[in-house]
Design a protein around this motif. Structure first.
Motif, PDB file in Angstrom:
ATOM      1  N   UNK A 290       0.841  -1.209   0.000  1.00  0.00           N
ATOM      2  CA  UNK A 290       0.000   0.000   0.000  1.00  0.00           C
ATOM      3  C   UNK A 290       0.872   1.253   0.000  1.00  0.00           C
ATOM      4  N   UNK A 291       2.006   1.189   0.681  1.00  0.00           N
ATOM      5  CA  UNK A 291       2.886   2.371   0.813  1.00  0.00           C
ATOM      6  C   UNK A 291       3.797   2.531  -0.389  1.00  0.00           C
ATOM      7  N   UNK A 292       3.713   1.597  -1.334  1.00  0.00           N
ATOM      8  CA  UNK A 292       4.441   1.780  -2.583  1.00  0.00           C
ATOM      9  C   UNK A 292       5.759   1.036  -2.687  1.00  0.00           C
ATOM     10  N   UNK A 293       6.034   0.128  -1.758  1.00  0.00           N
ATOM     11  CA  UNK A 293       7.264  -0.664  -1.856  1.00  0.00           C
ATOM     12  C   UNK A 293       7.136  -1.587  -3.083  1.00  0.00           C
ATOM     13  N   UNK A 294       8.218  -1.715  -3.843  1.00  0.00           N
ATOM     14  CA  UNK A 294       8.183  -2.499  -5.087  1.00  0.00           C
ATOM     15  C   UNK A 294       8.018  -3.992  -4.797  1.00  0.00           C
ATOM     16  N   UNK A 295       7.146  -4.668  -5.557  1.00  0.00           N
ATOM     17  CA  UNK A 295       6.906  -6.087  -5.282  1.00  0.00           C
ATOM     18  C   UNK A 295       8.073  -6.987  -5.700  1.00  0.00           C
TER      19      UNK A 295
END
Ligand SMILES: Cc1ncc(C[n+]2csc(CCOP(=O)(O)OP(=O)(O)O)c2C)c(N)n1
Ligand SMILES: [Mg+2]
Length: 325
Positions: free
Chosen positions: A73-78
């Motif tokens: 949700x916070x935008x960390x890359x998968x």
């Protein structure tokens, strides 16, 4: 904040990404391709995404053992997250953190956390920094119903309240702490009621409804940014998988889990609402589903093809290095 088409699609993409990531992890562990103790967030997507939709990189999240959803949700890359779970050097924390220690300060993600309740003081510290340095940032602590019986919860809320810190405390009440039903260990029905002890607002949101979380988190975050202090936001929610992958779920009925999935699912509810209002057509959502599915497959390929960290990396990136002791 206005929910434009672009923002709605972004929220849906993040929720779908969490769901697909978690379902893929369950599959990988069950097939013996991935090891480790994984606590999945599937079912609770609307909570992390409803809050994150108001925030940017200057704002902070402190998370839990069930932290993948907060990170996504916070935008960390998968790709980096998947590699982290596989223990590879290309992981978010170079393969040395694993599921319960994914942190990415460039995205304001202070970290998942294996210690129940320990994200709360971290978020309070970040909120104090934001206040002292006048960054305008807001700091959010996510934690479970179980964690709300820990000392850090009471100490953290008290300090944030007396110092009027720009913080938001989000309790994810999913009805259980491991195999223990919440009512067995928590004397109040609504954990939000505990806010009264600290003189701050206590608000309840439907944690299966993105729009309800978005609206209530938005009010709390606006208060925090305006210097009016913290809020305790209780999101009533449900985890679809067990406490961890491999949990035999003997403590809850299949019917209960089915009821939540069939009647309350956050992604389906989002689609019903956006279609009903004429905001998004189903074709756009299916396109997101397809994009996300290939993103997750790509992340697994990337992770499995990545090298393990070199033994020499063992002493790098730790707070106190061997040479300094
Ligand atoms: C300080 C501490 N005590 C106990 C544990 C073991 N433990 C891990 S998760 C968990 C339950 C937490 O329940 P809750 O806070 O409701 O979060 P949920 O798992 O439901 O998301 C416990 C007791 C721990 N990790 N840390
Ligand atoms: Mg819980």
């Amino acid at each position: 904040m206005e929910l434009t088409r672009e923002r709605l699609l972004d929220a849906y993409r993040r929720m779908r990404r969490i769901r697909a990531f978690e379902e893929k992890l369950a599959e990988l562990v069950t097939a013996g391709r991935l090891a480790g103790f994984l606590h999945l967030y599937a079912g609770e997507e609307a909570v992390a995404v409803g809050v994150a939709a108001h925030l940017g990189d200057r704002d902070h999240f402190a998370s839990t053992h069930r932290g993948h959803g907060h990170c996504i949700a916070k935008g960390v890359e998968v790709r980096g997250m998947m590699a982290e779970l596989f223990g590879r050097s290309t992981g978010t924390c170079k393969g040395k953190g694993g599921s319960m220690h994914i942190a990415d300060l460039s995205k304001g993600m202070l970290g998942a956390n294996g210690i129940v309740g320990a994200g709360i003081p971290l978020a309070v510290g970040a909120a104090l920094t934001a206040k002292v340095k006048r960054t305008g940032g807001v700091s959010v602590a996510f934690f479970g119903d179980g964690a709300s019986n820990q000392g850090q919860f009471h100490e953290g809320l008290n300090l944030a309240a007396v110092w009027k810190l720009p913080a938001l405390f989000v309790v994810e009440n999913n009805g259980y702490g491991e195999a223990t039903p919440t009512e067995f260990v928590t004397p109040v029905r609504d954990i939000a009621a505990r806010a009264g002890s600290y003189g701050i607002p206590g608000v309840i949101a439907d944690g299966m409804d993105f729009f309800d979380v978005f609206e209530k988190a938005g009010e709390a975050i606006a208060r925090a940014r305006a210097g009016d202090g913290p809020t305790l936001l209780e999101c009533k929610t449900y985890r679809y998988f067990g406490h961890y992958v491999g949990d035999n779920l003997a403590y809850r009925s299949k019917e209960e889990a089915e009821r939540w999935r069939q009647q309350r699912d956050a992604l389906e509810g989002f689609e019903r609402r956006t279609a009903g209002e004429g905001w998004l057509e189903s074709g756009a959502l299916r396109a997101v589903d397809a994009e996300v599915a290939s993103e997750i497959e790509d992340a697994v390929r990337f992770a499995e093809a990545s090298p393990f960290p070199e033994p020499a990396a063992l002493l790098q990136d730790v707070y106190v290095s061997y040479e300094e002791t």
